[in-house]
Design a protein around this motif. Sequence first.
Motif, mmCIF file in Angstrom:
data_model
loop_
_atom_site.group_PDB
_atom_site.id
_atom_site.type_symbol
_atom_site.label_atom_id
_atom_site.label_comp_id
_atom_site.label_asym_id
_atom_site.label_seq_id
_atom_site.Cartn_x
_atom_site.Cartn_y
_atom_site.Cartn_z
ATOM 1 N N TYR A 51 -8.325 -35.310 94.352
ATOM 2 C CA TYR A 51 -7.133 -34.461 94.340
ATOM 3 C C TYR A 51 -7.299 -33.358 93.316
ATOM 4 N N ASP A 52 -6.914 -32.155 93.712
ATOM 5 C CA ASP A 52 -6.905 -31.034 92.776
ATOM 6 C C ASP A 52 -5.677 -31.148 91.890
ATOM 7 N N PRO A 53 -5.813 -30.783 90.634
ATOM 8 C CA PRO A 53 -6.903 -30.051 90.002
ATOM 9 C C PRO A 53 -8.004 -30.924 89.396
ATOM 10 N N ALA A 54 -8.056 -32.211 89.726
ATOM 11 C CA ALA A 54 -9.040 -33.098 89.106
ATOM 12 C C ALA A 54 -10.195 -33.469 90.026
ATOM 13 N N SER A 55 -10.277 -32.869 91.199
ATOM 14 C CA SER A 55 -11.308 -33.289 92.148
ATOM 15 C C SER A 55 -12.716 -33.180 91.573
ATOM 16 N N HIS A 56 -12.945 -32.247 90.651
ATOM 17 C CA HIS A 56 -14.254 -32.085 90.012
ATOM 18 C C HIS A 56 -14.162 -32.172 88.492
ATOM 19 N N ALA A 57 -13.016 -32.526 87.978
ATOM 20 C CA ALA A 57 -12.781 -32.512 86.529
ATOM 21 C C ALA A 57 -13.472 -33.673 85.815
ATOM 22 N N LEU A 58 -13.896 -33.391 84.593
ATOM 23 C CA LEU A 58 -14.459 -34.413 83.722
ATOM 24 C C LEU A 58 -13.592 -34.642 82.482
ATOM 25 N N TRP A 59 -12.625 -33.759 82.267
ATOM 26 C CA TRP A 59 -11.792 -33.848 81.073
ATOM 27 C C TRP A 59 -10.342 -33.553 81.418
ATOM 28 N N PHE A 60 -9.454 -34.095 80.614
ATOM 29 C CA PHE A 60 -8.040 -33.748 80.682
ATOM 30 C C PHE A 60 -7.435 -34.014 79.315
ATOM 31 N N PHE A 61 -6.339 -33.359 79.053
ATOM 32 C CA PHE A 61 -5.574 -33.666 77.855
ATOM 33 C C PHE A 61 -4.149 -33.212 78.041
ATOM 34 N N LYS A 62 -3.304 -33.645 77.135
ATOM 35 C CA LYS A 62 -1.869 -33.392 77.200
ATOM 36 C C LYS A 62 -1.509 -32.435 76.061
ATOM 37 N N PRO A 63 -1.371 -31.155 76.357
ATOM 38 C CA PRO A 63 -1.084 -30.188 75.293
ATOM 39 C C PRO A 63 0.396 -30.184 74.912
ATOM 40 N N VAL A 64 0.672 -29.593 73.766
ATOM 41 C CA VAL A 64 2.053 -29.413 73.337
ATOM 42 C C VAL A 64 2.691 -28.270 74.122
ATOM 43 N N GLY A 65 1.929 -27.256 74.444
ATOM 44 C CA GLY A 65 2.431 -26.090 75.173
ATOM 45 C C GLY A 65 1.621 -25.863 76.435
ATOM 46 N N PRO A 66 1.341 -24.593 76.726
ATOM 47 C CA PRO A 66 0.558 -24.269 77.931
ATOM 48 C C PRO A 66 -0.899 -24.734 77.816
ATOM 49 N N CYS A 67 -1.536 -24.834 78.958
ATOM 50 C CA CYS A 67 -2.953 -25.207 78.987
ATOM 51 C C CYS A 67 -3.797 -24.022 78.522
ATOM 52 N N PRO A 68 -4.706 -24.247 77.582
ATOM 53 C CA PRO A 68 -5.626 -23.163 77.232
ATOM 54 C C PRO A 68 -6.586 -22.890 78.396
ATOM 55 N N PRO A 69 -7.057 -21.657 78.527
ATOM 56 C CA PRO A 69 -7.967 -21.335 79.636
ATOM 57 C C PRO A 69 -9.303 -22.075 79.557
ATOM 58 N N ARG A 70 -9.688 -22.499 78.359
ATOM 59 C CA ARG A 70 -10.915 -23.267 78.168
ATOM 60 C C ARG A 70 -10.619 -24.372 77.161
ATOM 61 N N TRP A 71 -11.307 -25.484 77.312
ATOM 62 C CA TRP A 71 -11.169 -26.588 76.366
ATOM 63 C C TRP A 71 -12.566 -27.108 76.092
ATOM 64 N N PHE A 72 -12.985 -27.068 74.838
ATOM 65 C CA PHE A 72 -14.362 -27.392 74.465
ATOM 66 C C PHE A 72 -15.341 -26.611 75.353
ATOM 67 N N ASN A 73 -14.986 -25.355 75.574
ATOM 68 C CA ASN A 73 -15.805 -24.406 76.338
ATOM 69 C C ASN A 73 -15.897 -24.740 77.828
ATOM 70 N N GLN A 74 -15.007 -25.551 78.344
ATOM 71 C CA GLN A 74 -15.003 -25.895 79.767
ATOM 72 C C GLN A 74 -13.828 -25.199 80.454
ATOM 73 N N PRO A 75 -14.021 -24.663 81.658
ATOM 74 C CA PRO A 75 -12.954 -23.927 82.347
ATOM 75 C C PRO A 75 -11.807 -24.824 82.820
ATOM 76 N N HIS A 76 -10.620 -24.282 82.720
ATOM 77 C CA HIS A 76 -9.392 -24.949 83.161
ATOM 78 C C HIS A 76 -9.329 -24.929 84.691
ATOM 79 N N SER A 77 -9.058 -26.081 85.300
ATOM 80 C CA SER A 77 -8.956 -26.132 86.763
ATOM 81 C C SER A 77 -7.513 -26.253 87.240
#
Length: 139
Positions: free
Chosen positions: A93-119
Amino acid sequence: MPVRANSDEVKLLARLMRAEAEEDGEMGMLLVGNVGVNRVMGDCLDFEDLRSIRAMVFQSPGGFEAVQRPYFYQAARDRDIRLARRVIRGERYDPASHALWFFKPVGPCPPRWFNQPHSGRYKSHCFYIPVPASCPDVY
């Protein structure tokens, strides 16, 4: 079947999915399950040599925070086990169909996390994918 799992591993994944994303409902739990299965399938980046659900769940460092909380250690429920079986069988299921990481931010999702693109985001969690060339087995 993308990954092999015995009944104990199915229950382990079910407990992880519940502990990490129960507040986001069944879809949130399925998305977390996708990330876990992708880590086992990927054999890349931070997740090299994770060849089982058990190894993925208890990876340290780099694993899941939920395994450090008592809620994770409660028995898997039937609903959670059914959801875990779905992702082990290959449902994605998108947005995790190819994801290796996730996290729960306080605000909006950053466009990159540990240099990985946001899906994408689902409710409280932001999901991040590897560059296809660095982890082709999750694509």
